[in-house]
Scaffold this motif. Structure first.
Motif, PDB file in Angstrom:
ATOM      1  N   UNK A 169       0.820  -1.214   0.000  1.00 41.76           N
ATOM      2  CA  UNK A 169       0.000   0.000   0.000  1.00 41.76           C
ATOM      3  C   UNK A 169       0.858   1.270   0.000  1.00 41.76           C
ATOM      4  N   UNK A 170       2.099   1.162   0.484  1.00 44.49           N
ATOM      5  CA  UNK A 170       2.975   2.328   0.563  1.00 44.49           C
ATOM      6  C   UNK A 170       3.749   2.599  -0.719  1.00 44.49           C
ATOM      7  N   UNK A 171       3.811   1.607  -1.593  1.00 43.31           N
ATOM      8  CA  UNK A 171       4.620   1.761  -2.807  1.00 43.31           C
ATOM      9  C   UNK A 171       3.820   2.506  -3.865  1.00 43.31           C
ATOM     10  N   UNK A 172       4.307   3.714  -4.168  1.00 44.54           N
ATOM     11  CA  UNK A 172       3.697   4.558  -5.190  1.00 44.54           C
ATOM     12  C   UNK A 172       4.822   5.385  -5.815  1.00 44.54           C
ATOM     13  N   UNK A 173       4.544   6.130  -6.873  1.00 45.74           N
ATOM     14  CA  UNK A 173       5.621   6.895  -7.517  1.00 45.74           C
ATOM     15  C   UNK A 173       6.344   7.852  -6.563  1.00 45.74           C
ATOM     16  N   UNK A 174       5.611   8.500  -5.664  1.00 44.62           N
ATOM     17  CA  UNK A 174       6.259   9.431  -4.731  1.00 44.62           C
ATOM     18  C   UNK A 174       7.208   8.688  -3.788  1.00 44.62           C
ATOM     19  N   UNK A 175       6.789   7.514  -3.319  1.00 44.75           N
ATOM     20  CA  UNK A 175       7.645   6.726  -2.421  1.00 44.75           C
ATOM     21  C   UNK A 175       8.911   6.278  -3.144  1.00 44.75           C
ATOM     22  N   UNK A 176       8.766   5.906  -4.411  1.00 40.73           N
ATOM     23  CA  UNK A 176       9.936   5.490  -5.194  1.00 40.73           C
ATOM     24  C   UNK A 176      10.876   6.667  -5.388  1.00 40.73           C
ATOM     25  N   UNK A 177      10.329   7.849  -5.682  1.00 47.00           N
ATOM     26  CA  UNK A 177      11.182   9.039  -5.840  1.00 47.00           C
ATOM     27  C   UNK A 177      11.911   9.363  -4.538  1.00 47.00           C
ATOM     28  N   UNK A 178      11.220   9.213  -3.411  1.00 49.38           N
ATOM     29  CA  UNK A 178      11.869   9.440  -2.116  1.00 49.38           C
ATOM     30  C   UNK A 178      12.987   8.428  -1.891  1.00 49.38           C
ATOM     31  N   UNK A 179      12.729   7.166  -2.201  1.00 48.94           N
ATOM     32  CA  UNK A 179      13.762   6.129  -2.051  1.00 48.94           C
ATOM     33  C   UNK A 179      14.950   6.428  -2.952  1.00 48.94           C
ATOM     34  N   UNK A 180      14.686   6.875  -4.172  1.00 52.54           N
ATOM     35  CA  UNK A 180      15.774   7.229  -5.099  1.00 52.54           C
ATOM     36  C   UNK A 180      16.599   8.381  -4.526  1.00 52.54           C
ATOM     37  N   UNK A 181      15.936   9.380  -3.953  1.00 54.28           N
ATOM     38  CA  UNK A 181      16.651  10.514  -3.363  1.00 54.28           C
ATOM     39  C   UNK A 181      17.527  10.066  -2.195  1.00 54.28           C
ATOM     40  N   UNK A 182      16.999   9.199  -1.342  1.00 50.94           N
ATOM     41  CA  UNK A 182      17.765   8.718  -0.178  1.00 50.94           C
ATOM     42  C   UNK A 182      18.959   7.882  -0.629  1.00 50.94           C
ATOM     43  N   UNK A 183      18.719   6.960  -1.549  1.00 50.51           N
ATOM     44  CA  UNK A 183      19.809   6.112  -2.047  1.00 50.51           C
ATOM     45  C   UNK A 183      20.818   6.967  -2.819  1.00 50.51           C
ATOM     46  N   UNK A 184      20.339   7.955  -3.554  1.00 51.02           N
ATOM     47  CA  UNK A 184      21.242   8.862  -4.266  1.00 51.02           C
ATOM     48  C   UNK A 184      22.119   9.660  -3.317  1.00 51.02           C
ATOM     49  N   UNK A 185      21.523  10.157  -2.228  1.00 48.38           N
ATOM     50  CA  UNK A 185      22.312  10.873  -1.219  1.00 48.38           C
ATOM     51  C   UNK A 185      23.378   9.960  -0.627  1.00 48.38           C
ATOM     52  N   UNK A 186      22.987   8.728  -0.300  1.00 50.05           N
ATOM     53  CA  UNK A 186      23.942   7.747   0.233  1.00 50.05           C
ATOM     54  C   UNK A 186      25.079   7.518  -0.765  1.00 50.05           C
ATOM     55  N   UNK A 187      24.739   7.390  -2.054  1.00 54.01           N
ATOM     56  CA  UNK A 187      25.748   7.153  -3.084  1.00 54.01           C
ATOM     57  C   UNK A 187      26.732   8.313  -3.167  1.00 54.01           C
ATOM     58  N   UNK A 188      26.208   9.534  -3.186  1.00 49.14           N
ATOM     59  CA  UNK A 188      27.085  10.709  -3.261  1.00 49.14           C
ATOM     60  C   UNK A 188      27.983  10.772  -2.030  1.00 49.14           C
ATOM     61  N   UNK A 189      27.408  10.500  -0.851  1.00 46.91           N
ATOM     62  CA  UNK A 189      28.188  10.478   0.390  1.00 46.91           C
ATOM     63  C   UNK A 189      29.362   9.520   0.243  1.00 46.91           C
ATOM     64  N   UNK A 190      29.099   8.293  -0.215  1.00 50.11           N
ATOM     65  CA  UNK A 190      30.149   7.278  -0.337  1.00 50.11           C
ATOM     66  C   UNK A 190      31.181   7.658  -1.393  1.00 50.11           C
ATOM     67  N   UNK A 191      30.744   8.236  -2.495  1.00 53.84           N
ATOM     68  CA  UNK A 191      31.689   8.618  -3.543  1.00 53.84           C
ATOM     69  C   UNK A 191      32.581   9.773  -3.104  1.00 53.84           C
ATOM     70  N   UNK A 192      32.019  10.745  -2.414  1.00 55.34           N
ATOM     71  CA  UNK A 192      32.815  11.863  -1.892  1.00 55.34           C
ATOM     72  C   UNK A 192      33.807  11.339  -0.851  1.00 55.34           C
ATOM     73  N   UNK A 193      33.326  10.461   0.015  1.00 53.69           N
ATOM     74  CA  UNK A 193      34.218   9.868   1.024  1.00 53.69           C
ATOM     75  C   UNK A 193      35.348   9.084   0.357  1.00 53.69           C
ATOM     76  N   UNK A 194      35.029   8.323  -0.688  1.00 58.20           N
ATOM     77  CA  UNK A 194      36.054   7.547  -1.395  1.00 58.20           C
ATOM     78  C   UNK A 194      37.121   8.466  -1.981  1.00 58.20           C
ATOM     79  N   UNK A 195      36.683   9.555  -2.607  1.00 64.57           N
ATOM     80  CA  UNK A 195      37.643  10.505  -3.186  1.00 64.57           C
ATOM     81  C   UNK A 195      38.546  11.077  -2.087  1.00 64.57           C
TER      82      UNK A 195
END
Length: 158
Positions: free
Chosen positions: A72-98
């Motif tokens: 019931x919670x899975x909808x386009x807005x929830x997916x966009x929020x998940x993408x934003x959270x995972x994207x933030x995590x990815x940028x964090x890890x890439x900046x840390x790696x550099x």
């Protein structure tokens, strides 16, 4: 300064642990970027179908339980929020790696604090699940914190 003490050398080649962690963080960042892109491209429908299939496969009540609630919670807005959270995590890890690759103190702080934040969750997971994989995650996170804390202590002394 004593003859046995050397000043801190910011050259990452003198700190192979930083290079190893940089590669580890790079891999996590790239995988997270791939996950975020996949979620964005797929959208909610394949995820909803997968959960529907699980409910049918395991003969679960389609109106009650964790999976129907999740469905019931899975909808386009929830997916966009998940993408934003995972994207933030990815940028964090890439900046840390550099930063780790270039032996930057801020990257050691970022990694040390970020990884140490997982330790209570790792201990809880170990309490709940006694498998080898839970021990492996805990030991890897402890090793990461140790390497980065050691780097920060060397900088302070150096």
């Amino acid at each position: 300064m004593h003859d046995t003490q050397r000043p801190y050398d910011p050259d990452p080649r003198t700190h192979p642990g930083l290079h190893a962690l940089a590669v580890f963080e790079l891999v996590k960042g790239v995988l997270a970027l791939l996950a975020a892109a996949s979620l964005e491209v797929m959208g909610p429908n394949p995820i909803r179908r997968f959960i529907d299939d699980l409910i049918v496969r395991f003969n679960l009540d389609p109106d009650r339980g964790a999976l129907p609630s999740l469905l019931k919670l899975i909808n386009p807005q929830a997916v966009h929020l998940a993408v934003a959270i995972v994207g933030f995590y990815a940028v964090w890890r890439l900046v840390e790696a550099w930063g780790l690759w270039r032996a930057k103190a801020w990257a050691s702080w970022l990694g040390c604090v970020g990884t140490a934040a997982y330790l209570p969750l790792d201990l809880y997971a170990l309490y709940q699940h006694h498998g080898w994989h839970t021990w492996a995650v805990l030991l890897i996170n402890l090793l990461v914190v140790w390497v980065l804390a050691r780097d920060l202590l060397r900088r302070r002394r150096g």
